[in-house]
Write an enzyme that holds these catalytic residues in place. Structure first.
Site, PDB file in Angstrom:
ATOM      1  N   LYS A  15       0.818  -1.223   0.000  1.00 52.69           N
ATOM      2  CA  LYS A  15       0.000   0.000   0.000  1.00 52.69           C
ATOM      3  C   LYS A  15       0.849   1.270   0.000  1.00 52.69           C
ATOM      4  CE  LYS A  15      -2.301  -0.632   3.844  1.00 52.69           C
ATOM      5  NZ  LYS A  15      -1.773  -1.878   4.393  1.00 52.69           N
ATOM      6  N   ARG A 173      -0.310  -9.264  12.992  1.00 51.87           N
ATOM      7  CA  ARG A 173      -0.897  -8.172  12.197  1.00 51.87           C
ATOM      8  C   ARG A 173      -1.766  -8.740  11.073  1.00 51.87           C
ATOM      9  NH1 ARG A 173       4.192  -5.039  10.424  1.00 51.87           N
ATOM     10  NH2 ARG A 173       2.786  -3.528   9.455  1.00 51.87           N
TER      11      ARG A 173
HETATM   12  P1  AMP Z   1       0.899   0.395   9.047  1.00 50.10           P
HETATM   13  O1  AMP Z   1       2.199   1.073   8.759  1.00 50.10           O
HETATM   14  O2  AMP Z   1      -0.260   0.964   8.267  1.00 50.10           O
HETATM   15  O3  AMP Z   1       0.989  -1.114   8.953  1.00 50.10           O
HETATM   16  O4  AMP Z   1       0.547   0.733  10.577  1.00 50.10           O
HETATM   17  C1  AMP Z   1       1.446   0.373  11.609  1.00 50.10           C
HETATM   18  C2  AMP Z   1       0.678   0.302  12.936  1.00 50.10           C
HETATM   19  O5  AMP Z   1       0.083   1.594  13.235  1.00 50.10           O
HETATM   20  C3  AMP Z   1      -0.489  -0.680  12.962  1.00 50.10           C
HETATM   21  O6  AMP Z   1      -0.064  -2.019  13.226  1.00 50.10           O
HETATM   22  C4  AMP Z   1      -1.341  -0.082  14.078  1.00 50.10           C
HETATM   23  O7  AMP Z   1      -0.772  -0.359  15.349  1.00 50.10           O
HETATM   24  C5  AMP Z   1      -1.200   1.419  13.849  1.00 50.10           C
HETATM   25  N1  AMP Z   1      -2.228   1.959  12.914  1.00 50.10           N
HETATM   26  C6  AMP Z   1      -2.018   2.538  11.693  1.00 50.10           C
HETATM   27  N2  AMP Z   1      -3.177   2.932  11.142  1.00 50.10           N
HETATM   28  C7  AMP Z   1      -4.144   2.592  12.010  1.00 50.10           C
HETATM   29  C8  AMP Z   1      -5.561   2.720  12.005  1.00 50.10           C
HETATM   30  N3  AMP Z   1      -6.216   3.260  10.953  1.00 50.10           N
HETATM   31  N4  AMP Z   1      -6.259   2.257  13.083  1.00 50.10           N
HETATM   32  C9  AMP Z   1      -5.615   1.703  14.135  1.00 50.10           C
HETATM   33  N5  AMP Z   1      -4.285   1.542  14.215  1.00 50.10           N
HETATM   34  C10 AMP Z   1      -3.538   1.982  13.157  1.00 50.10           C
END
Ligand code: AMP
Length: 220
Positions: A15, A173
């Protein structure tokens, strides 16, 4: 009409990479809520202290906190012509908040693009990811090596494996994604804006498809 793209996909589906490329082509800001949170953790801000344990443990940050994060980011001037969301919404409650925020501005999600990948591909991609703890730049030991092994090209800091890119946390995750984000697919399908594509396809192909989806939905 304002273009609002939502990129849906498991961690490691690409993404962030796709959002950056589509952002360059459409001149819309990519908004990564994960990066906003990681930056807050790095800076030690009150938000960072509030979310650190969730982010590093691979758990979702509570919706009330995310609603503050989203609302303040969307209020920034660069979002006026539209934006590309990477990592938001993750739950149905977040999708409803986004819908309400856009409706208040007389607009709506242009397209929600679900990027589909296998768990095996995710384990390989994220297991090879290395990040800069200072500036947030991202590399991959298989596909995107830094010029000097183990060090950031941009700021020279030693690269690390993010705590949430450890194999056990990746599995957690993926489970969280499957459980909490699957209803989002149904939500956007119901609204007639869902598009799906194969995240294992070559990068340029995926980027062209996403740009087409933004344009095709926009024109209809
Ligand atoms: P990502 O880089 O998008 O995988 O996000 C890393 C971490 O940030 C996730 O594993 C969550 O702990 C937190 N996070 C990011 N976006 C969200 C969201 N929309 N809602 C809840 N937690 C989020």
């Amino acid at each position: 009409m304002r273009t609002t793209l939502v990129l849906l996909g498991a961690p490691g589906s690409g993404k962030g990479t796709f959002a950056a490329r589509v952002s360059d082509a459409l001149h819309l800001p990519p908004i990564s809520t994960g990066e906003i949170l990681r930056q807050a953790v790095r800076s030690g801000s009150p938000l960072g202290r509030e979310v650190q344990a969730f982010v590093e443990g691979g758990k979702l940050v509570p919706d009330q906190v995310m609603s503050r994060v989203l609302t303040s980011r969307l209020a920034e001037a660069d979002c006026a012509p539209g934006f590309i969301l990477d990592g938001y919404p993750r739950t149905l409650a977040q999708a409803h908040l986004l819908d309400a925020t856009l409706e208040a501005a007389a607009t709506q999600v242009t397209a929600a693009v679900s990027i589909e990948v296998t768990d095996e591909l995710v384990m390989r991609r994220l297991g090879g990811r290395r990040s800069c703890p200072n500036c947030g730049a991202v590399y991959n030991i298989h596909t995107l090596k830094p010029a000097r092994e183990g060090f950031c090209d941009k700021c020279g800091t030693a690269l690390v494996t993010r705590p949430d890119d450890q194999p056990d946390t990746i599995r957690k995750r993926l489970a969280v994604y499957a459980e909490q984000s699957a209803p989002l697919i149904a939500h956007y399908r119901g609204r007639g804006v869902l598009k799906t594509l194969d995240g294992g396809a070559p990068l340029d192909e995926v980027v062209t498809l996403i740009i087409g989806m933004a344009g095709a939905v926009q024109a209809s």
